[in-house]
Scaffold this motif. Structure first.
Motif, PDB file in Angstrom:
ATOM      1  N   LEU A  15       0.828  -1.206   0.000  1.00 54.70           N
ATOM      2  CA  LEU A  15       0.000   0.000   0.000  1.00 54.70           C
ATOM      3  C   LEU A  15       0.864   1.257   0.000  1.00 54.70           C
ATOM      4  CD1 LEU A  15      -2.798  -1.052   2.540  1.00 54.70           C
ATOM      5  CD2 LEU A  15      -2.996  -0.830   0.050  1.00 54.70           C
ATOM      6  N   GLN A  16       1.950   1.217   0.786  1.00 53.02           N
ATOM      7  CA  GLN A  16       2.836   2.373   0.815  1.00 53.02           C
ATOM      8  C   GLN A  16       3.557   2.562  -0.517  1.00 53.02           C
ATOM      9  OE1 GLN A  16       5.218   1.501   4.301  1.00 53.02           O
ATOM     10  NE2 GLN A  16       3.996   2.891   5.571  1.00 53.02           N
ATOM     11  N   TYR A  17       3.898   1.432  -1.155  1.00 57.99           N
ATOM     12  CA  TYR A  17       4.546   1.548  -2.473  1.00 57.99           C
ATOM     13  C   TYR A  17       3.585   2.132  -3.496  1.00 57.99           C
ATOM     14  CZ  TYR A  17       6.349   0.073  -6.992  1.00 57.99           C
ATOM     15  OH  TYR A  17       6.765   0.070  -8.313  1.00 57.99           O
ATOM     16  N   GLU A  18       2.317   1.692  -3.467  1.00 57.51           N
ATOM     17  CA  GLU A  18       1.328   2.220  -4.402  1.00 57.51           C
ATOM     18  C   GLU A  18       1.059   3.703  -4.164  1.00 57.51           C
ATOM     19  OE1 GLU A  18      -2.005  -0.275  -3.822  1.00 57.51           O
ATOM     20  OE2 GLU A  18      -1.114  -2.047  -4.780  1.00 57.51           O
ATOM     21  N   ALA A  19       1.251   4.135  -2.908  1.00 62.68           N
ATOM     22  CA  ALA A  19       1.072   5.557  -2.590  1.00 62.68           C
ATOM     23  C   ALA A  19       2.344   6.356  -2.843  1.00 62.68           C
ATOM     24  CB  ALA A  19       0.652   5.708  -1.132  1.00 62.68           C
ATOM     25  N   GLY A  20       3.397   5.684  -3.290  1.00 64.70           N
ATOM     26  CA  GLY A  20       4.638   6.378  -3.587  1.00 64.70           C
ATOM     27  C   GLY A  20       5.451   6.747  -2.369  1.00 64.70           C
ATOM     28  N   LEU A  21       5.197   6.064  -1.241  1.00 61.78           N
ATOM     29  CA  LEU A  21       5.917   6.406  -0.009  1.00 61.78           C
ATOM     30  C   LEU A  21       7.198   5.596   0.167  1.00 61.78           C
ATOM     31  CD1 LEU A  21       2.898   6.661   2.445  1.00 61.78           C
ATOM     32  CD2 LEU A  21       4.063   8.516   1.243  1.00 61.78           C
ATOM     33  N   VAL A  22       7.274   4.367  -0.411  1.00 60.77           N
ATOM     34  CA  VAL A  22       8.460   3.529  -0.278  1.00 60.77           C
ATOM     35  C   VAL A  22       8.882   3.044  -1.652  1.00 60.77           C
ATOM     36  CG1 VAL A  22       7.831   2.779   2.039  1.00 60.77           C
ATOM     37  CG2 VAL A  22       7.117   1.420   0.057  1.00 60.77           C
ATOM     38  N   ALA A  23      10.102   2.542  -1.717  1.00 59.18           N
ATOM     39  CA  ALA A  23      10.613   2.037  -2.980  1.00 59.18           C
ATOM     40  C   ALA A  23      10.143   0.608  -3.238  1.00 59.18           C
ATOM     41  CB  ALA A  23      12.142   2.087  -2.959  1.00 59.18           C
ATOM     42  N   ARG A  24      10.292   0.184  -4.492  1.00 55.66           N
ATOM     43  CA  ARG A  24       9.925  -1.157  -4.882  1.00 55.66           C
ATOM     44  C   ARG A  24      10.759  -2.192  -4.113  1.00 55.66           C
ATOM     45  NH1 ARG A  24       6.493  -5.034  -6.437  1.00 55.66           N
ATOM     46  NH2 ARG A  24       7.477  -6.596  -7.775  1.00 55.66           N
ATOM     47  N   ALA A  25      11.980  -1.839  -3.731  1.00 56.15           N
ATOM     48  CA  ALA A  25      12.858  -2.747  -3.009  1.00 56.15           C
ATOM     49  C   ALA A  25      12.255  -3.172  -1.679  1.00 56.15           C
ATOM     50  CB  ALA A  25      14.219  -2.100  -2.783  1.00 56.15           C
ATOM     51  N   ASP A  26      11.490  -2.280  -1.054  1.00 63.02           N
ATOM     52  CA  ASP A  26      10.861  -2.643   0.219  1.00 63.02           C
ATOM     53  C   ASP A  26       9.830  -3.739   0.028  1.00 63.02           C
ATOM     54  OD1 ASP A  26      12.435  -0.781   1.343  1.00 63.02           O
ATOM     55  OD2 ASP A  26      10.842   0.524   2.065  1.00 63.02           O
ATOM     56  N   VAL A  27       9.063  -3.654  -1.067  1.00 60.92           N
ATOM     57  CA  VAL A  27       8.053  -4.683  -1.353  1.00 60.92           C
ATOM     58  C   VAL A  27       8.730  -6.027  -1.612  1.00 60.92           C
ATOM     59  CG1 VAL A  27       6.180  -5.373  -2.886  1.00 60.92           C
ATOM     60  CG2 VAL A  27       6.473  -2.962  -2.290  1.00 60.92           C
ATOM     61  N   ILE A  28       9.798  -5.984  -2.397  1.00 59.21           N
ATOM     62  CA  ILE A  28      10.503  -7.241  -2.708  1.00 59.21           C
ATOM     63  C   ILE A  28      11.088  -7.848  -1.433  1.00 59.21           C
ATOM     64  CG2 ILE A  28      12.459  -8.221  -3.935  1.00 59.21           C
ATOM     65  CD1 ILE A  28      12.015  -6.112  -6.106  1.00 59.21           C
ATOM     66  N   GLN A  29      11.624  -7.009  -0.571  1.00 62.26           N
ATOM     67  CA  GLN A  29      12.209  -7.528   0.662  1.00 62.26           C
ATOM     68  C   GLN A  29      11.147  -8.119   1.581  1.00 62.26           C
ATOM     69  OE1 GLN A  29      14.527  -4.663   2.810  1.00 62.26           O
ATOM     70  NE2 GLN A  29      15.634  -6.249   3.934  1.00 62.26           N
ATOM     71  N   ALA A  30       9.992  -7.467   1.683  1.00 66.34           N
ATOM     72  CA  ALA A  30       8.913  -7.999   2.513  1.00 66.34           C
ATOM     73  C   ALA A  30       8.393  -9.315   1.967  1.00 66.34           C
ATOM     74  CB  ALA A  30       7.791  -6.972   2.621  1.00 66.34           C
ATOM     75  N   ASP A  31       8.281  -9.379   0.629  1.00 69.51           N
ATOM     76  CA  ASP A  31       7.811 -10.612   0.002  1.00 69.51           C
ATOM     77  C   ASP A  31       8.834 -11.740   0.181  1.00 69.51           C
ATOM     78  OD1 ASP A  31       6.153 -12.291  -1.340  1.00 69.51           O
ATOM     79  OD2 ASP A  31       6.208 -11.218  -3.254  1.00 69.51           O
ATOM     80  N   THR A  32      10.119 -11.405   0.055  1.00 71.97           N
ATOM     81  CA  THR A  32      11.177 -12.401   0.228  1.00 71.97           C
ATOM     82  C   THR A  32      11.176 -12.946   1.657  1.00 71.97           C
ATOM     83  OG1 THR A  32      12.529 -11.304  -1.445  1.00 71.97           O
ATOM     84  CG2 THR A  32      13.660 -12.795   0.082  1.00 71.97           C
ATOM     85  N   GLN A  33      11.002 -12.057   2.614  1.00 75.59           N
ATOM     86  CA  GLN A  33      10.981 -12.487   4.005  1.00 75.59           C
ATOM     87  C   GLN A  33       9.826 -13.443   4.273  1.00 75.59           C
ATOM     88  OE1 GLN A  33      11.496 -10.085   8.082  1.00 75.59           O
ATOM     89  NE2 GLN A  33       9.538  -9.682   7.096  1.00 75.59           N
ATOM     90  N   LEU A  34       8.656 -13.159   3.723  1.00 72.51           N
ATOM     91  CA  LEU A  34       7.490 -14.023   3.906  1.00 72.51           C
ATOM     92  C   LEU A  34       7.703 -15.379   3.250  1.00 72.51           C
ATOM     93  CD1 LEU A  34       4.590 -14.510   4.851  1.00 72.51           C
ATOM     94  CD2 LEU A  34       3.802 -13.401   2.739  1.00 72.51           C
ATOM     95  N   GLN A  35       8.271 -15.352   2.030  1.00 70.11           N
ATOM     96  CA  GLN A  35       8.493 -16.616   1.339  1.00 70.11           C
ATOM     97  C   GLN A  35       9.534 -17.472   2.052  1.00 70.11           C
ATOM     98  OE1 GLN A  35       6.631 -17.683  -1.134  1.00 70.11           O
ATOM     99  NE2 GLN A  35       7.725 -19.640  -1.078  1.00 70.11           N
ATOM    100  N   SER A  36      10.553 -16.839   2.604  1.00 72.50           N
ATOM    101  CA  SER A  36      11.566 -17.571   3.362  1.00 72.50           C
ATOM    102  C   SER A  36      10.944 -18.236   4.589  1.00 72.50           C
ATOM    103  CB  SER A  36      12.687 -16.628   3.776  1.00 72.50           C
ATOM    104  OG  SER A  36      13.625 -17.281   4.597  1.00 72.50           O
ATOM    105  N   LEU A  37      10.054 -17.516   5.255  1.00 72.70           N
ATOM    106  CA  LEU A  37       9.390 -18.081   6.426  1.00 72.70           C
ATOM    107  C   LEU A  37       8.553 -19.290   6.051  1.00 72.70           C
ATOM    108  CD1 LEU A  37       8.702 -17.642   9.502  1.00 72.70           C
ATOM    109  CD2 LEU A  37       6.673 -16.422   8.684  1.00 72.70           C
ATOM    110  N   ARG A  38       7.815 -19.212   4.966  1.00 75.02           N
ATOM    111  CA  ARG A  38       6.958 -20.317   4.544  1.00 75.02           C
ATOM    112  C   ARG A  38       7.784 -21.524   4.107  1.00 75.02           C
ATOM    113  NH1 ARG A  38       2.308 -16.831   1.208  1.00 75.02           N
ATOM    114  NH2 ARG A  38       1.249 -16.068   3.101  1.00 75.02           N
ATOM    115  N   THR A  39       8.958 -21.274   3.562  1.00 76.73           N
ATOM    116  CA  THR A  39       9.834 -22.386   3.187  1.00 76.73           C
ATOM    117  C   THR A  39      10.340 -23.122   4.418  1.00 76.73           C
ATOM    118  OG1 THR A  39      10.533 -21.185   1.201  1.00 76.73           O
ATOM    119  CG2 THR A  39      11.926 -23.007   1.928  1.00 76.73           C
ATOM    120  N   GLN A  40      10.630 -22.380   5.478  1.00 75.63           N
ATOM    121  CA  GLN A  40      11.114 -23.007   6.710  1.00 75.63           C
ATOM    122  C   GLN A  40      10.063 -23.898   7.361  1.00 75.63           C
ATOM    123  OE1 GLN A  40      12.384 -19.813   9.233  1.00 75.63           O
ATOM    124  NE2 GLN A  40      13.836 -19.001   7.721  1.00 75.63           N
ATOM    125  N   ALA A  41       8.811 -23.629   7.085  1.00 76.18           N
ATOM    126  CA  ALA A  41       7.742 -24.428   7.692  1.00 76.18           C
ATOM    127  C   ALA A  41       7.818 -25.885   7.276  1.00 76.18           C
ATOM    128  CB  ALA A  41       6.379 -23.850   7.337  1.00 76.18           C
TER     129      ALA A  41
END
Length: 475
Positions: free
Chosen positions: A212-238
């Motif tokens: 939402l913050q990226y769509e509003a122009g408040l953060v960079a695309r890198a933040d979205v990729i990092q958040a998505d990467t962190q979530l995917q890493s967590l799900r892999t550990q499961a």
């Protein structure tokens, strides 16, 4: 042995009949095995935990207050195939005790037969013809235990049976300990999966906020990729946690004497049970209750008895035998009084030369006794070490758990503060990811420390033979 007619003097026959009783009175029993010294220290070095409020119950696992653990360990005691093997070995040892008792008793046999013989010619050249001889009789034989050999056989067999009974108890305790510790690991994995689900929900919210913050122009695309990467890493550990849980559940099914299909262990959420308190002073005499040490002591006693048997191999054996029967040329006359025969007499036999077999056998059992004595000492030392290890782990893990709880509080607070700052646009998502990972790692470590404390507590109970004596004198 020559046959004596029934008309032999009565005093002589009575004297011969009383000879076994006289010899039996002279028989000597086997000496008792010397009790081995238990090399125990004055006390345990790390026995400095908090005082216990309640004594441990003989069913030691009940102190953890988990009905499923109670049902599991009862199932292990009832259905584990290794325990069934140990119980069968114990029954085999009991049968050897009965066989050893029979060595000191006389043996009685009976037989009936018919013999045909013929051949040769008479002085006139005629054939001698064929003769039949019918016989029936009873044979009694007894070897008095002059040198205590039979007594030592009974002593060795009884000690062996006691050792097998102790080994059965040791196997039961070891398998129940393995099942209890496996159960703790399984429940720790359940808690880790529950923690994983909570982290998955938190990371998913962070990803949604970042998008939402990226769509509003408040953060960079890198933040979205990092958040998505962190979530995917967590799900892999499961998947690693799920795989570990499946293996632990399969191991518990095996200990319970069932297949994984027939013994499913459902996932259960909730905190791990509390660690029961340990007495501040544990007497080292508790180690005497360990079944493996009891088995080693009994095996030493059996080795001592077998050494005594080997030492008596140089002495002669005295056998007393008696027989009574009938002989006749026809079956109809077999029970007539003139056909009766009997015999009675002793026989003394000794081996004069055996090429050194007896000396080698004595050396063999002497070395076996030395081996068992060394095994006894090694068992005592191992028991002391296992107890000290468990006490040391409990002492350090208790403090580590307190420190880890404080770390969890700080990590959770840091995660909240960093999240507020990120929502205010003051920092990048990298700091959020770092704080979230730190908090998750702290929570995971807290679960691991609690599981280690429980496992160490169970190891201490097993090291002391299945519990300890409470202040009121109850086990």
């Amino acid at each position: 042995m020559p046959l004596l007619p029934l008309s032999a003097s009565l005093p002589r026959r009575l004297a011969l009949a009383a000879l076994p009783l006289i010899l039996a009175a002279c028989a000597s029993g086997g000496r008792e095995a010397p009790a081995p010294r238990i090399e125990l220290p004055a006390g345990f070095r790390h026995a400095n935990a908090e005082a216990a409020r309640e004594p441990i119950h003989p069913e030691w696992w009940r102190a953890y207050g988990d009905p499923e653990l109670d049902a599991l360990l009862r199932r292990v005691a009832e259905s584990n195939p290794e325990l069934a093997q140990a119980e069968a070995r114990w029954r085999q040892a009991l049968s050897q005790v009965d066989a050893a008792r029979a060595l000191a008793l006389p043996s009685l046999g009976a037989g009936v037969g018919v013999t045909r013989s013929g051949g040769g010619t008479t002085s006139s050249g005629a054939s001698a013809g064929t003769r039949r001889l019918y016989d029936a009789g009873l044979d009694l034989s007894w070897t008095p235990d002059l040198w205590g050999r039979a007594a030592r056989e009974r002593e060795a067999a009884a000690a062996g049976a006691d050792a097998q009974a102790a080994l059965l108890d040791a196997a039961r305790l070891a398998l129940q300990l393995a099942a209890a510790q496996g159960y703790v690991r399984l429940r720790a994995l359940d808690a880790q999966l529950a923690l994983q689900a909570e982290a998955d929900a938190a990371y998913t919210r962070s990803l949604q906020i970042t998008r939402l913050q990226y769509e509003a122009g408040l953060v960079a695309r890198a933040d979205v990729i990092q958040a998505d990467t962190q979530l995917q890493s967590l799900r892999t550990q499961a998947f690693t946690l799920q795989r570990q849980r499946a293996l632990e559940a399969n191991a518990l099914a095996l200990l319970a004497g069932a297949t994984p299909t027939d013994f499913p262990v459902a996932v259960r959420e909730g905190a791990l049970p509390a660690v029961p308190p340990v007495p501040a002073a544990l007497p080292v005499e508790l180690l005497r209750r360990r079944p493996d040490l009891a088995a080693a002591e009994r095996q030493l006693a059996a080795a001592h008895a077998r050494l005594g048997i080997a030492q008596t191999a140089w002495l002669p054996d005295l056998t007393l035998s008696a027989s009574a029967g009938w002989q006749a040329s026809s079956f109809a006359r077999l029970l007539d009084t003139p056909s009766r025969v009997w015999s009675l007499g002793p026989r003394l036999a000794a081996t004069l030369f055996d090429g050194g077999a007896r000396r080698a056998n004595e050396a063999l059992f002497g070395a076996t006794y030395d081996e068992q004595a060394a095994a006894w000492r090694a068992g005592v030392l191992a028991a002391v070490r296992e107890t000290e290890d468990a006490l040391a782990q409990l002492a350090t893990l208790a403090e580590q758990e307190r420190q880890q709880a404080r770390l969890v509080e700080l990590a959770n607070e840091n995660e909240r503060v960093v999240g507020y700052r990120y929502e205010a646009g003051e920092i990048s998502f990298l700091e959020v990811a770092t704080a979230q990972n730190l908090a998750l790692s702290a929570r995971r470590a807290a679960l691991d420390v609690r599981a280690e404390r429980l496992a160490a507590s169970m190891a201490l109970v097993a090291a002391l033979g299945g519990g300890w004596q409470g202040p009121a004198g109850n086990d």
